[in-house]
Design a protein around this motif. Sequence first.
Motif, short mmCIF file in Angstrom:
data_model
loop_
_atom_site.label_atom_id
_atom_site.label_comp_id
_atom_site.label_asym_id
_atom_site.label_seq_id
_atom_site.Cartn_x
_atom_site.Cartn_y
_atom_site.Cartn_z
N VAL A 26 55.74 -46.04 -11.93
CA VAL A 26 55.37 -47.17 -12.77
C VAL A 26 55.21 -48.39 -11.88
O VAL A 26 56.06 -48.68 -11.03
CB VAL A 26 56.40 -47.42 -13.89
N ASN A 27 54.11 -49.12 -12.07
CA ASN A 27 53.82 -50.31 -11.28
C ASN A 27 54.37 -51.54 -11.99
O ASN A 27 54.11 -51.76 -13.17
CB ASN A 27 52.30 -50.43 -11.09
N MET A 28 55.14 -52.36 -11.26
CA MET A 28 55.82 -53.51 -11.85
C MET A 28 55.45 -54.77 -11.08
O MET A 28 55.86 -54.94 -9.92
CB MET A 28 57.34 -53.28 -11.82
N PRO A 29 54.65 -55.68 -11.68
CA PRO A 29 54.27 -56.92 -10.99
C PRO A 29 55.49 -57.82 -10.76
O PRO A 29 56.34 -57.97 -11.64
CB PRO A 29 53.29 -57.58 -11.96
N LEU A 30 55.58 -58.39 -9.58
CA LEU A 30 56.63 -59.35 -9.25
C LEU A 30 56.08 -60.76 -9.13
O LEU A 30 56.78 -61.73 -9.39
CB LEU A 30 57.32 -58.96 -7.94
N LEU A 31 54.84 -60.87 -8.69
CA LEU A 31 54.14 -62.14 -8.61
C LEU A 31 52.83 -61.98 -9.35
O LEU A 31 51.87 -61.44 -8.82
CB LEU A 31 53.90 -62.54 -7.15
N ALA A 32 52.82 -62.39 -10.63
CA ALA A 32 51.69 -62.10 -11.51
C ALA A 32 50.53 -63.05 -11.26
O ALA A 32 50.71 -64.23 -10.95
CB ALA A 32 52.13 -62.20 -12.97
N LYS A 33 49.31 -62.50 -11.40
CA LYS A 33 48.08 -63.30 -11.38
C LYS A 33 47.34 -63.05 -12.69
O LYS A 33 47.36 -61.95 -13.22
CB LYS A 33 47.18 -62.89 -10.22
N LYS A 34 46.69 -64.06 -13.18
CA LYS A 34 45.84 -63.87 -14.33
C LYS A 34 44.57 -63.14 -13.93
O LYS A 34 44.14 -63.21 -12.78
CB LYS A 34 45.50 -65.21 -14.98
N SER A 35 43.99 -62.45 -14.90
CA SER A 35 42.79 -61.67 -14.61
C SER A 35 41.69 -62.56 -14.03
O SER A 35 41.38 -63.62 -14.57
CB SER A 35 42.28 -60.99 -15.89
N GLY A 36 41.11 -62.15 -12.90
CA GLY A 36 40.06 -62.90 -12.25
C GLY A 36 40.55 -63.95 -11.29
O GLY A 36 39.76 -64.54 -10.55
#
Length: 351
Positions: A200-210
């Motif tokens: 399972v992939n878990m974002p730690l530093l999120a980016k908005k799409s694009g």
Amino acid sequence: MKIKLAYFVCVLTVLSTPEVYADDSKRAWSIQLENDVFSQFFGLRKSDSEASDFDGDKDYTQGVRLGLTIRDRTDLPFHSLLKDLHMIGEADDDSNRKVHVTYQAFLGQNIYTPTDITKSHLLVNDRPYAGYLYFGSNITRQKGRHLESLELDVGVIGPLSGAKQVQTTWHTLIDTREPEGWDNQLSNEPALTVIYTRAVNMPLLAKKSGEIGVGMDITPHGTLALGTVYTHVSVGGTLRIGTGLEREMMSPNRIQPSQPGSDIFSGKGMDFYTFIGIEGRAVARNAFLDGNVFSESHRIDKKRFVGEFSIGFVGFTESWRLSYTHVFRSREFVNQRKGDFFGSVSLTKLF
């Protein structure tokens, strides 16, 4: 076509972090080359570190694998069944996501030798000479950030693997010591391994799409392998930092036994990320230490628990991906002087 594309874009923007899958490519060719000689290139192993006549070949000395990956081909066998199966541990917020099914076929060869290849007699306190030639097939199902895969590898261990010929020819071409102990290699026998993986992939530093910028994520995984070649349970994880993380869910594939990876990616332009990975394995069988199943052969007392640390980088263009991974593996058998260090190069071309 425009309607389908618009729907696909909508799916991608459901979460604040982009869904990870190869959306704009259906096929990829890949090659992986693993060799212990990379340790000498990076100064991690000296030529005289273990014996006066040591020339770099020992333990897992080389592996090569050629693969073809196909994604979301609805005309392939069992596609409809596979995409509708329930995924173990699937998160509720992924319940409306599309299931992406990836098929892979590959051909590979692994070569294993004891530390001193200049000796022609059996080295009873070192690992056996062994070659492994195999054909494999892998089916991966991905929904949102959840992934599961099932792999089947069939082949042959022993002289029919061609390992002696490959190593001897290569050493002749580069004018170095020829291996003298291949008459002591494991006997011919069929080989079979089934490997199941969940991640399972878990974002730690999120980016908005694009959004353009550096991201960070972690992907824990668990693997179960059963067969005449490998039988083990492993758990671990991979941390990635860089750009273009959404172009694939995990770092590139390596040759088994290894941490899981991907052989297809998406996106456009150039990106780069680095990664580190760890894995621990509880080992019940390793044919290259335990020897033949169906006949008497040389074998060595193996370690029941093996740890692995990897570090590397991945670079993308629009249709190419190049990666390098350096692997530090703990001692696999009782009399092994040091752990095993080797490098892995992976090159993938999208079509």
